[in-house]
Design an enzyme around this catalytic site. Sequence first.
Site, PDB file in Angstrom:
ATOM      1  N   HIS A 397     -23.282 -72.689  88.964  1.00 44.37           N
ATOM      2  CA  HIS A 397     -23.605 -74.090  88.711  1.00 44.37           C
ATOM      3  C   HIS A 397     -24.804 -74.249  87.772  1.00 44.37           C
ATOM      4  O   HIS A 397     -25.066 -75.347  87.267  1.00 44.37           O
ATOM      5  CB  HIS A 397     -23.890 -74.809  90.032  1.00 44.37           C
ATOM      6  CG  HIS A 397     -23.331 -76.193  90.087  1.00 44.37           C
ATOM      7  ND1 HIS A 397     -23.231 -77.010  88.982  1.00 44.37           N
ATOM      8  CD2 HIS A 397     -22.825 -76.912  91.118  1.00 44.37           C
ATOM      9  CE1 HIS A 397     -22.703 -78.165  89.337  1.00 44.37           C
ATOM     10  NE2 HIS A 397     -22.440 -78.135  90.628  1.00 44.37           N
ATOM     11  N   ASP A 401     -20.723 -77.028  84.885  1.00 40.45           N
ATOM     12  CA  ASP A 401     -20.696 -78.293  85.621  1.00 40.45           C
ATOM     13  C   ASP A 401     -19.408 -78.388  86.448  1.00 40.45           C
ATOM     14  O   ASP A 401     -18.365 -77.826  86.069  1.00 40.45           O
ATOM     15  CB  ASP A 401     -20.769 -79.479  84.664  1.00 40.45           C
ATOM     16  CG  ASP A 401     -22.113 -79.543  83.932  1.00 40.45           C
ATOM     17  OD1 ASP A 401     -23.107 -79.037  84.496  1.00 40.45           O
ATOM     18  OD2 ASP A 401     -22.154 -80.086  82.808  1.00 40.45           O
TER      19      ASP A 401
END
Length: 425
Positions: A397, A401
Amino acid sequence: MGTHVIKMPDIGEGIAEVELSQWHVKVGDLVVEDQVLADVMTDKAMVDIPSPVHGKVIALGGQPGEVMAVGSVLISIEVEGAGNVKESAAPAPKPAAEQAPEAPKAQAAVENKPAQAAAPRPVCQGPMVAREANERPLASPAVRKHALDLGIQLRLVRGSGPAGRVLHEDLEAYLAEGQSNASAPVAAAYAQRKDEEQIQVIGMRRKIAQRMQDATQRAAHFSYVEEIDVTAIEELRAHLNEKHGASRGKLTLLPFLVRALVVALRDFPQMNARYDDEAQVITRLGAVHVGVATQSDVGLMVPVVRHAEARSLWDSAAEISRLASAARNGKASRDELSGSTITLTSLGALGGIVSTPVLNLPEVAIVGVNKIVERPMVVKGQVVIRKMMNLSSSFDHRVVDGMDAALFIQAIRGLLEQPATLFVE
């Protein structure tokens, strides 16, 4: 007599220290030139250290699990000649993978062993009576029902009634006579155990543990699961295998998944990347080097299908098969176990419904394949049986995204559900 001291060789790739994984000799052993003395573990692979001389082992320089610096004393060997001490580095080591391993005798024994029948439920057995397998002993319906409830084969029971008829009393006698035989295994099955086993985490298992711990601590993992209808791709695979399997080799689902990755990555290049979190640099690569997680006897390995973007289905299939075999047999080289840009992991038929794969750092994406199951699905208002499969994928992450990850997996889904699009340029 003289002493030949062998030092830990420089394995290359800027490695300053390695882990001593296993000794193949002990003090007092006679060795010959090129005989493997020890296995050492680098960051990438297991490496064999051969002997450069003939002689007798007089001292070992470390214990399994010990991390040793390049140039430190590995082993001392007594050799013929002058009484001075000679030093050398071991000959250029070879990956343990490149050595021809001894045939796995235990595995061969297992494979050649006939399959065992399922274990029958425990019953108490007394002295057996010799009857033919098809001989029907005399007994009333009530006695037969009683024997069935007790798990007793009636033909084994001695009958004391007229003409050898089996009575209720005979069943009780059979049970009583069999108690001494049955009680011991039953007691053993429920006996308390207090034994313990300690297993030292060294070699490949330690490297795997370190990499998994490092990945979960450094990367910001998140997972995304999507359901895919693989009926069409499985029909295509079966058709291609029927038509070309004999001449080109059988196709599994994996080369189709590799092809889907290649095509999807054209629109999502941020998934085919490595993240150097120390330098704070993301490197996106044009070449698609797909790591294929493979289970071996020494643990999980990830051999790499290089330049998947330039391979056909059968080329990918052959390379996946070759690399998997090399990894399982301990023959994969360091180069074959490094350099991946994205990883594909699958447990095949044991793949379960959902998994949460751990990233293969410094990569930022890993695609996990779950098992294929047939389920009733609603298609155009009709309930039909379809072959369904989940993809359980994980992403970093810090780089990827959530929306991009979902769109990437949706792209793979579309390609697999409409397999013709895999080959439209």
